[in-house]
Enzyme design. Structure first.
Site, PDB file in Angstrom:
ATOM      1  N   ARG A 140       0.520  -1.344   0.173  1.00  0.00           N
ATOM      2  CA  ARG A 140       0.111  -0.170   0.081  1.00  0.00           C
ATOM      3  C   ARG A 140       0.734   1.082  -0.410  1.00  0.00           C
ATOM      4  O   ARG A 140       2.002   1.287   0.166  1.00  0.00           O
ATOM      5  CB  ARG A 140      -0.499  -0.199   0.880  1.00  0.00           C
ATOM      6  CG  ARG A 140      -0.084   0.357   2.427  1.00  0.00           C
ATOM      7  CD  ARG A 140      -1.748  -0.339   3.534  1.00  0.00           C
ATOM      8  NE  ARG A 140      -2.408  -0.662   3.617  1.00  0.00           N
ATOM      9  CZ  ARG A 140      -3.924  -0.200   4.004  1.00  0.00           C
ATOM     10  NH1 ARG A 140      -4.230   1.272   3.943  1.00  0.00           N
ATOM     11  NH2 ARG A 140      -4.212  -1.191   4.107  1.00  0.00           N
ATOM     12  N   GLY A 156       0.077   5.697  -0.676  1.00  0.00           N
ATOM     13  CA  GLY A 156      -0.705   7.129  -0.037  1.00  0.00           C
ATOM     14  C   GLY A 156      -1.727   7.397  -1.021  1.00  0.00           C
ATOM     15  O   GLY A 156      -3.289   7.650   0.086  1.00  0.00           O
ATOM     16  N   MET A 157      -1.283   6.790  -1.930  1.00  0.00           N
ATOM     17  CA  MET A 157      -2.964   6.845  -2.641  1.00  0.00           C
ATOM     18  C   MET A 157      -3.545   5.505  -3.516  1.00  0.00           C
ATOM     19  O   MET A 157      -4.289   5.335  -4.240  1.00  0.00           O
ATOM     20  CB  MET A 157      -2.829   7.531  -3.818  1.00  0.00           C
ATOM     21  CG  MET A 157      -2.098   9.298  -3.617  1.00  0.00           C
ATOM     22  SD  MET A 157      -3.184   9.639  -2.546  1.00  0.00           S
ATOM     23  CE  MET A 157      -4.628  10.841  -3.495  1.00  0.00           C
ATOM     24  N   VAL A 165      -2.326  -2.484  -3.122  1.00  0.00           N
ATOM     25  CA  VAL A 165      -2.276  -3.377  -4.045  1.00  0.00           C
ATOM     26  C   VAL A 165      -2.600  -4.849  -3.322  1.00  0.00           C
ATOM     27  O   VAL A 165      -1.898  -5.308  -2.490  1.00  0.00           O
ATOM     28  CB  VAL A 165      -0.647  -4.297  -4.693  1.00  0.00           C
ATOM     29  CG1 VAL A 165      -0.600  -4.944  -5.640  1.00  0.00           C
ATOM     30  CG2 VAL A 165      -0.237  -2.319  -5.632  1.00  0.00           C
ATOM     31  N   ASP A 201       8.551   7.805  -9.704  1.00  0.00           N
ATOM     32  CA  ASP A 201       9.138   7.225  -8.808  1.00  0.00           C
ATOM     33  C   ASP A 201       9.953   5.716  -8.163  1.00  0.00           C
ATOM     34  O   ASP A 201       9.156   5.031  -7.163  1.00  0.00           O
ATOM     35  CB  ASP A 201       7.735   6.793  -8.280  1.00  0.00           C
ATOM     36  CG  ASP A 201       7.677   6.978  -6.829  1.00  0.00           C
ATOM     37  OD1 ASP A 201       8.712   6.656  -5.888  1.00  0.00           O
ATOM     38  OD2 ASP A 201       6.399   6.375  -6.136  1.00  0.00           O
TER      39      ASP A 201
END
Length: 317
Positions: free
Chosen positions: A34, A36-37, A40, A149
């Protein structure tokens, strides 16, 4: 009671009750990561009876029309990239107000877990992993996708095929590029989306980014695979952001003795503050890195040992 997901089921920082529920044509089996947005999950594709990685996006994203359009576009682009080191995207869509993206489930661990367990990697292994990630990034850049990222948690390391290829590396998180968030108001002026240990200076200052942003982040990751720590370590976030923008990275050879001095110049170029001073492509960076690890650009490699049957010919006199 229903086995289908609703917005109330979606996670908000605590473990959710999604296990066993159905999302479109997938049944959720377990949470595997997981951010912030998004979260999975491992899920079962009910149509093809196969495991998938199912990413569910935060509910507020689905309510933003601009984001939904960009999500659909970028998911199509990501699904069109056929590359052995990019996690394939099977499907992206929306069901009952929930945005989701289904990808290949990769058994193994991510690079973050590998580094936490093993510490600094042997140079040969670090070079192999870097080359595979670089190939994936350059393929994405050829499709005008910038990852933004790149970090150990987004690099999956699966078992390889043989002793010459002991690991197979996948780069993930291409279904949702961070540009989408910045264009839809989920990041404010001067803010960025990324992980602080690996974020490029231009992301911090809000300047335009291109593939050289990923070169910088890959440089930070490579540095950590060889040193065991990222290039910049500070006591607080603001000091870390300042370091990325203004402080030179410490030479890698000071963090890990025994490496050829040529690697410092290669990492220094990959981590240059100005994008135009970095390598143009990730593969160019990694090619020079691997040459430096073997003794410097252009260095002659020692000849291989002769096979056993030929030893009499090479017997010392």
């Amino acid at each position: 009671m229903t086995d289908r997901v609703t917005r109330d089921d979606l996670p908000g920082g605590r473990p959710s009750g999604l296990v066993g529920k159905r999302i479109a044509d997938y049944r959720v089996e377990s949470e595997i990561g997981r951010g912030g947005m998004a979260v999975v999950y491992r899920a079962l594709d009910l149509r093809l009876d196969r495991a998938v990685a199912l990413k569910l996006l935060a509910p507020e994203l689905a309510r933003n029309d601009t984001f939904r359009k960009r999500f659909a576009h970028e998911s199509r682009v990501a699904a069109a990239i056929d590359h052995p080191h990019i996690v394939p995207v099977f499907e992206a869509g929306e069901t009952e107000g929930v945005l989701y993206i289904a990808m290949r489930y990769v058994a193994g661990q991510d690079l973050r877990a590998l580094l936490d367990r093993a510490g600094p990697l042997p140079p040969e292994q670090a070079g192999r992993i870097a080359a595979q990630v670089a190939s994936a990034l350059d393929a994405a850049h050829a499709h005008d996708l910038v990852h933004r990222d790149v970090k150990p948690g987004n690099i999956l390391v699966a078992p390889g095929t043989d002793s010459e290829h002991p690991e197979h590396v996948y780069l993930t998180d291409f279904g949702l590029t961070k540009k989408s968030l910045s264009l839809t108001g989920f990041t404010s002026v001067g803010q960025f989306v990324g992980t602080l240990d690996y974020v490029a200076p231009e992301q911090i200052s809000g300047r335009p980014v291109d593939g050289r942003c990923d070169v910088y982040s890959l440089g930070c990751v490579v540095y950590e695979t060889l040193a065991g720590v990222p290039p910049f370590r500070r006591d607080d976030d603001m000091a870390l952001l300042w370091a990325h923008q203004y402080d030179p990275p410490p030479p890698l050879t000071e963090e890990r003795r025994g490496l050829p001095s040529a690697v410092d110049a290669v990492l220094g170029k990959a981590l240059a503050k100005a994008p135009e001073e970095r390598y143009d492509t990730c593969l160019q960076f990694v090619a020079e890195l691997r040459a430096a690890l073997m003794g410097g650009p252009g260095a002659a490699l020692p000849p291989p040992a002769p096979p056993a049957w030929a030893l009499p010919v090479f017997r010392e006199r």
